[in-house]
Enzyme design. Structure first.
Site, PDB file in Angstrom:
ATOM      1  CE1 TYR A 107      -0.497  -5.979  10.926  1.00 34.59           C
ATOM      2  CE2 TYR A 107      -2.591  -7.106  10.591  1.00 34.59           C
ATOM      3  CZ  TYR A 107      -1.726  -6.070  10.295  1.00 34.59           C
ATOM      4  OH  TYR A 107      -2.090  -5.122   9.373  1.00 34.59           O
TER       5      TYR A 107
ATOM      6  CG  LEU B  31      -1.969  -1.139   1.209  1.00 35.81           C
ATOM      7  CD1 LEU B  31      -2.943  -0.984   2.353  1.00 35.81           C
ATOM      8  CD2 LEU B  31      -2.716  -1.220  -0.124  1.00 35.81           C
TER       9      LEU B  31
ATOM     10  N   GLY C  56       4.110   1.865   7.971  1.00 33.47           N
ATOM     11  CA  GLY C  56       5.270   0.993   8.194  1.00 33.47           C
ATOM     12  C   GLY C  56       5.022  -0.098   9.226  1.00 33.47           C
TER      13      GLY C  56
ATOM     14  CB  SER D  30       1.464  -5.591   6.583  1.00 31.08           C
ATOM     15  OG  SER D  30       2.106  -6.444   5.684  1.00 31.08           O
TER      16      SER D  30
HETATM   17  C1  15L Z   1      -4.356  -6.845   6.997  1.00 29.13           C
HETATM   18  O1  15L Z   1      -4.270  -6.140   7.995  1.00 29.13           O
HETATM   19  C2  15L Z   1      -3.164  -7.265   6.238  1.00 29.13           C
HETATM   20  O2  15L Z   1      -2.152  -6.287   6.290  1.00 29.13           O
HETATM   21  C3  15L Z   1      -3.470  -7.598   4.802  1.00 29.13           C
HETATM   22  O3  15L Z   1      -2.385  -8.324   4.291  1.00 29.13           O
HETATM   23  C4  15L Z   1      -4.772  -8.381   4.605  1.00 29.13           C
HETATM   24  O4  15L Z   1      -4.600  -9.699   4.954  1.00 29.13           O
HETATM   25  C5  15L Z   1      -5.897  -7.730   5.371  1.00 29.13           C
HETATM   26  O5  15L Z   1      -5.561  -7.385   6.680  1.00 29.13           O
HETATM   27  C6  15L Z   1      -7.160  -8.578   5.420  1.00 29.13           C
HETATM   28  O6  15L Z   1      -7.697  -8.773   6.498  1.00 29.13           O
HETATM   29  O7  15L Z   1      -7.620  -9.005   4.364  1.00 29.13           O
END
Ligand code: 15L
Length: 269
Positions: free
Chosen positions: A139, A18, A75, A78
């Protein structure tokens, strides 16, 4: 059309998926776009400057933040994974970023939070930003920390933040879940622009989604942001249904907001 209120905006995570999208569109929002990532990603183009930084390194983060008017913080890690790298990049990294914002007088931050802060809610339930966090992994936990950190820096130091709980921002929705969570690249930029330019942002939580017919998120608590999505996953619906099967209602990965993230882990220490 983008409104240009800022002289210099910092975009972290500029080499990420992104980040690359926003690198192009955010130039409309400022005179100079400062780009940062932990890895070398080439030379600056016109209207850009590059400052590499490891988010876990406070001195590097200070240098990255000094001199900017606003920050779009994309950053860090992710996806879900072992705790240590997520802690360094997303937890310590966010702390270093807000400390630098405080020291150098940055008054507005757009924080790339995630739907994984609320990943354990059922897809049979629509929630607003007032719903308590239900993180779905390391995460999601790190993003919940980032949201609390932003809340604290607003209450204590007046730094405004939009916590944008990004759904699934890809060129197209890839599966049935993403028909609800999809955020087009155009709407991503419209949402960031709205957060950068609304007169009073305060501390706001906004779900990052397009104008999808089916969704589980209600942005009624963020009307003051002025985000008006122009795209919708609906045009992909027929094709996505044709190539995917019905969800297994006994599988939380198919029935929770967070999708596959809710069954990831545990990880070795
Ligand atoms: C996120 O937060 C991730 O960064 C991205 O890779 C996707 O997996 C997204 O969520 C999602 O939930 O589809």
């Amino acid at each position: 059309m983008a409104i240009k209120l800022h002289e210099k905006i910092l975009l972290t995570g500029a080499a990420g998926g992104l980040g690359k999208v926003l690198r192009e569109s955010l130039k409309q929002n400022c005179t100079m776009l400062r780009l940062s990532d932990v890895v070398d990603f080439g030379a600056a183009a016109e209207g850009e400057e590059i400052m590499l930084a490891d988010l876990a390194n406070a001195a590097q983060v200070d240098a990255m933040v000094q001199g900017v008017d606003a920050i779009v913080h994309m950053g860090g890690k992710s996806v879900d994974g072992p705790f240590q790298p997520i802690m360094m990049a997303n937890i310590l990294g966010a702390y270093n970023l807000y400390e630098a914002a405080r020291k150098f007088g940055v008054k507005r931050v757009i924080f790339a939070s995630s739907n994984h802060v609320v990943g354990f809610y059922s897809q049979g339930e629509t929630i607003t930003a007032d719903a308590p966090a239900r993180p779905d992994g390391n995460y999601g936990l790190s993003k919940a920390f980032g949201e609390d950190l932003a809340r604290y820096y607003f209450d204590r130091y007046g730094i405004e933040t939009a916590c944008v709980r990004i759904g699934s921002s890809f060129a197209e929705p890839k599966d049935r879940r993403m028909l609800a969570t999809w955020l087009s690249f155009g709407d991503l930029h419209r949402l960031i622009t709205a957060c950068l330019t609304t007169p009073v942002l305060g501390y706001s939580v906004v779900f990052g989604m397009s104008n999808n017919a089916v969704t589980w998120w209600d942005n009624s608590r963020a009307k003051h942001v002025g985000y008006q999505p122009q795209d919708s996953s609906d045009v992909f619906r027929e094709a996505v249904y044709a190539r995917t099967s019905a969800p297994d209602l006994n599988n939380p990965a198919a029935t929770c907001h967070g999708g596959g993230f809710v069954t990831m882990g545990p990880y070795e220490a």
